[in-house]
Design a protein around this motif. Structure first.
Motif, PDB file in Angstrom:
ATOM      1  N   ALA A 166       0.829  -1.213   0.000  1.00 22.52           N
ATOM      2  CA  ALA A 166       0.000   0.000   0.000  1.00 22.52           C
ATOM      3  C   ALA A 166       0.860   1.259   0.000  1.00 22.52           C
ATOM      4  N   SER A 167       2.029   1.205   0.614  1.00 23.48           N
ATOM      5  CA  SER A 167       2.895   2.382   0.649  1.00 23.48           C
ATOM      6  C   SER A 167       3.681   2.536  -0.641  1.00 23.48           C
ATOM      7  N   LEU A 168       4.131   1.407  -1.193  1.00 22.91           N
ATOM      8  CA  LEU A 168       4.960   1.492  -2.398  1.00 22.91           C
ATOM      9  C   LEU A 168       4.129   1.732  -3.658  1.00 22.91           C
ATOM     10  N   LEU A 169       2.927   1.182  -3.679  1.00 23.78           N
ATOM     11  CA  LEU A 169       2.086   1.317  -4.874  1.00 23.78           C
ATOM     12  C   LEU A 169       0.790   2.073  -4.536  1.00 23.78           C
ATOM     13  N   ALA A 170       0.950   3.128  -3.743  1.00 20.82           N
ATOM     14  CA  ALA A 170      -0.240   3.841  -3.256  1.00 20.82           C
ATOM     15  C   ALA A 170      -1.124   4.361  -4.391  1.00 20.82           C
ATOM     16  N   LYS A 171      -0.489   4.984  -5.371  1.00 20.26           N
ATOM     17  CA  LYS A 171      -1.270   5.565  -6.483  1.00 20.26           C
ATOM     18  C   LYS A 171      -1.996   4.472  -7.258  1.00 20.26           C
ATOM     19  N   GLU A 172      -1.281   3.378  -7.491  1.00 18.78           N
ATOM     20  CA  GLU A 172      -1.864   2.270  -8.263  1.00 18.78           C
ATOM     21  C   GLU A 172      -3.054   1.667  -7.502  1.00 18.78           C
ATOM     22  N   PHE A 236      17.696  -0.335  -4.334  1.00 17.75           N
ATOM     23  CA  PHE A 236      16.891  -1.544  -4.481  1.00 17.75           C
ATOM     24  C   PHE A 236      16.005  -1.808  -3.255  1.00 17.75           C
ATOM     25  N   CYS A 237      16.058  -0.903  -2.283  1.00 20.32           N
ATOM     26  CA  CYS A 237      15.418  -1.210  -0.990  1.00 20.32           C
ATOM     27  C   CYS A 237      14.212  -0.315  -0.720  1.00 20.32           C
ATOM     28  N   SER A 238      13.200  -0.877  -0.101  1.00 19.06           N
ATOM     29  CA  SER A 238      11.966  -0.127   0.149  1.00 19.06           C
ATOM     30  C   SER A 238      12.001   0.640   1.473  1.00 19.06           C
ATOM     31  N   VAL A 239      12.987   0.350   2.314  1.00 18.53           N
ATOM     32  CA  VAL A 239      12.996   0.971   3.652  1.00 18.53           C
ATOM     33  C   VAL A 239      12.997   2.506   3.605  1.00 18.53           C
ATOM     34  N   PRO A 240      13.846   3.132   2.764  1.00 16.71           N
ATOM     35  CA  PRO A 240      13.832   4.602   2.757  1.00 16.71           C
ATOM     36  C   PRO A 240      12.450   5.185   2.455  1.00 16.71           C
ATOM     37  N   LYS A 241      11.658   4.446   1.704  1.00 13.01           N
ATOM     38  CA  LYS A 241      10.313   4.942   1.377  1.00 13.01           C
ATOM     39  C   LYS A 241       9.336   4.619   2.524  1.00 13.01           C
ATOM     40  N   LEU A 242       9.473   3.421   3.087  1.00 10.94           N
ATOM     41  CA  LEU A 242       8.518   2.986   4.110  1.00 10.94           C
ATOM     42  C   LEU A 242       8.765   3.652   5.455  1.00 10.94           C
ATOM     43  N   GLU A 243      10.049   3.778   5.788  1.00 11.98           N
ATOM     44  CA  GLU A 243      10.401   4.368   7.087  1.00 11.98           C
ATOM     45  C   GLU A 243      11.459   5.440   6.844  1.00 11.98           C
TER      46      GLU A 243
END
Ligand code: SF4
Length: 655
Positions: A166-172, A236-243
């Motif tokens: 939900a955080s990474l593909l919020a717009k989608e 390649f990591c989702s952490v900077p976006k998630l937290e």
């Protein structure tokens, strides 16, 4: 507990039907939050459509019982509501001697229609529904869960979707479902309601896990974070976006004590920190871990779980969960006492007397009464064998931060396994140094994820795996590697698992999956197996990547048949032009297209790729079976190994 003086709401927490290893921490905090507010909370894990059908079935069953109080088979009712076939209706009503066919049929049809027309909202309706989300490649399952949940929420604005996808593909998600997801953490006040509670700081409600049949393989463990976010921003990591904000120290001790008090002492400590070594408070963190009882050599004696469950039942903390838990504890205890003659008989008698042998007949009151008769026997004969306790930083430690000082601190706690990230070959020097330091401080069981399919070349993966074999041998330690395929974080390519990195191709990806499948995705230490599986050197490894998939999997069968030799001879006999032509086709991994420019040798070579695993009976390759059994056993006996594995590897039988 403080109540916030509003009308109690009905809250439904959903984890969609994907398989996963770790419990939904976010939902466990939301459960605590809503219970603090005095709301009623239900947790469901699985297919939301099944949840709805089950609820409709229960309502239908109650109405049928009111018409004719005889036994009605709930499974068949559910089947009728789902498929609406006349045959199922007859199957349900015909064997009964009811005189009320017409009324019963009309009730059954009513609920089947509700299900078909998706009008269940008037019968099943929650004030708020939360859906957690996980990996982006679970896109279809997640969207399906959101669409189903819309049917049972009071108002679309009260459907809350959060978590990783939900955080990474919020717009989608918003485009697809018209629901605007909650992104990132719930670490601010007024995140869900107009109050000052910071949900992310709340302790977890472990009880919700007992509401569902799904078993998370993590077993008895505290799940927590001592830090949040990361000090780096790897692409390649989702952490900077998630937290996005690094928090070097999260207060943990009080939450820990509260968990212990409410749910009993847990065996292990699972820390989900993304980069704990980036924290200047690291010595303090280790001190806190020790104060929690996780010191080197610490042992765990399981507390009296039945006593805890009964106490929580009496307090009315979560009846569904604690009835389930008591039933499960008693079933195991009953089995344990089977051979203890008089005691076994006594336990059996109590179980029968209070109707505790089947889940459907277990009642809260009977459990409480039965416990009065059982408690002394249970306390005396329950399992009290001390077990080892472990601490696992399950997201891995950053090799670049490892130094003599922090590894010494780590060696003072029962860390198992020590996970050190080795995401790309560029950090080889720091990684190697970190492993050497670990060995120096007697940390001998290491594990690491090897990211591939990003900007790396296939040979980089071989070099990293080979380094782990070399280091294991030289330092007399065990390093288990887990190759992990990169999947983009955003956009369409994040929604599935088909992405191919710039230096990879379909065939190479399949080859890695095929080779590692026998060990369920693990590359174990041990040179002989490694050399057999991945090759003795870089040339052999690259050749293996081109080898037909069936040959890779059933190596011994095809070696004995002489096919591998034939294939190899042909492969190396091709001239430059032929090789380039053949490689293009092999790398596409499509072998059923007629050749545009047939070349006799290439055509002959490609014949080998048409032998599929269907042509081989798995049982004929004893070696394959033996290795697979060995690793299945090892994984089943090691919950940390099990929790490390992704379902990506388990999903595939020999690929
Ligand atoms: S160091 Fe690890 S957690 Fe931090 S951004 Fe890089 S991969 Fe992610």
């Amino acid at each position: 507990m403080k109540k916030f003086g509003h009308k109690s709401r009905q809250i439904l927490l959903i984890e969609p039907r994907y398989k996963n290893k770790y419990p939904p921490i976010g939902l466990m905090k939301i459960a605590t939050y809503h219970k603090m507010l005095g709301d009623q909370v239900i947790f469901y894990k699985g297919d939301v459509k099944t949840f709805i059908i089950d609820k409709l079935t229960q309502l239908c069953y109650t109405e049928m019982k009111a018409i004719d109080n005889i036994h009605w088979d709930k499974k068949t009712i559910a089947r009728f509501i789902r498929v609406r076939h006349k045959k199922v209706l007859l199957e349900l009503l015909s064997p009964s001697d009811t005189q009320h066919h017409e009324n019963l049929t009309s009730v059954l049809r009513k609920y089947a229609k509700i299900s078909k027309d998706k009008t269940c909202n008037q019968y099943i309706c929650y004030d708020r529904v939360y859906i957690t989300t996980l990996f982006t490649f679970y896109w279809n399952i997640t969207i399906e869960a959101i669409e189903q949940a819309k049917l049972i929420v009071s108002n679309i604005n009260n459907l809350k979707v959060g978590g990783i996808l939900a955080s990474l593909l919020a717009k989608e998600v918003e485009k697809e479902t018209k629901i605007k997801p909650m992104q990132g953490l719930l670490d601010q006040t007024k995140a869900l309601d107009n109050n000052s509670i910071i949900i992310d700081d709340l302790p977890l409600d472990y009880s919700i896990l007992d509401e569902v049949d799904y078993e998370y393989p993590t077993g008895s463990a505290y799940f927590t974070f001592m830090t949040k976010g990361c000090t780096r921003k790897c692409k390649f990591c989702s952490v900077p976006k998630l937290e996005p904000t690094y928090k070097p120290k999260i207060p943990t001790k009080d939450k820990f004590e509260e968990t212990k008090e409410k749910f009993g002492e847990q065996q292990h400590l699972l820390l989900m920190d993304n980069n704990v070594l980036g924290s200047p408070n690291f010595p303090e963190i280790i001190q806190e871990i020790k104060e929690m009882g996780f010191v080197k050599g610490a042992k765990f004696v399981e507390p009296n779980q039945l006593d805890i469950a009964i106490k929580n039942l009496k307090k009315g903390i979560n009846d569904v969960a604690y009835i389930n838990r008591c039933f499960s504890i008693l079933s195991k205890f009953r089995h344990r006492c089977k051979n203890k003659k008089d005691i076994g008989v006594k336990v059996e008698k109590i179980i029968i007397q209070y109707k505790l042998s089947k889940k459907e007949t277990v009642k809260k009151e009977s459990l409480i009464f039965a416990y009065n008769d059982l408690k002394d026997i249970y306390e005396k004969y329950r399992n009290k064998i001390p077990k080892k306790r472990y601490v696992d930083f399950n997201q891995g430690l950053d090799a670049r931060y490892i130094n003599e000082e922090n590894i010494k601190l780590l060696s003072e706690i029962p860390i198992y396994p020590l996970r050190i990230a080795f995401d790309y070959i560029g950090i080889k020097r720091q990684y190697e140094e970190a492993v050497r330091l670990s060995a120096k401080y007697n940390i001998t069981r290491l594990s690491n994820y090897l990211l591939f399919n990003f900007k790396d070349k296939p040979i980089d993966l071989f070099r990293r795996m080979e380094l782990n074999i070399d280091l294991s041998e030289e330092l007399n330690i065990h390093i288990y590697s887990f190759p992990m395929k990169y999947i983009p974080l955003f956009g369409e390519e994040a929604k599935h698992r088909n992405y191919i990195g710039q230096h990879w191709n379909k065939k190479f990806i399949r080859a890695i999956q095929a080779i590692s499948n026998v060990t369920r995705g693990i590359v174990p230490p041990g040179r002989s197996f490694f050399e057999l599986a991945y090759g003795k050197n870089e040339t052999e490894f690259m050749e293996l990547l081109y080898m037909p998939e069936s040959y890779l999997i059933y190596r011994s069968v095809f070696t004995k048949l002489g096919y591998i030799d034939k294939w190899r001879k042909l492969f190396i006999s091709l001239n430059e032009k032929e090789l380039s032509f053949a490689k293009d086709i092999i790398e596409s991994n499509i072998f059923d297209n007629p050749l545009i420019q047939p070349n006799a040798k290439v055509v002959q070579l490609l014949q080998h790729y048409k032998i599929t695993r269907k042509d081989i009976k798995e049982n004929t390759d004893k070696e394959y079976k033996k290795v697979k059994q060995k690793f299945d056993r090892m994984i089943n006996n090691d919950q940390f190994m099990d929790a490390t594995l992704t379902y990506d590897s388990e999903r595939r039988k020999a690929v």
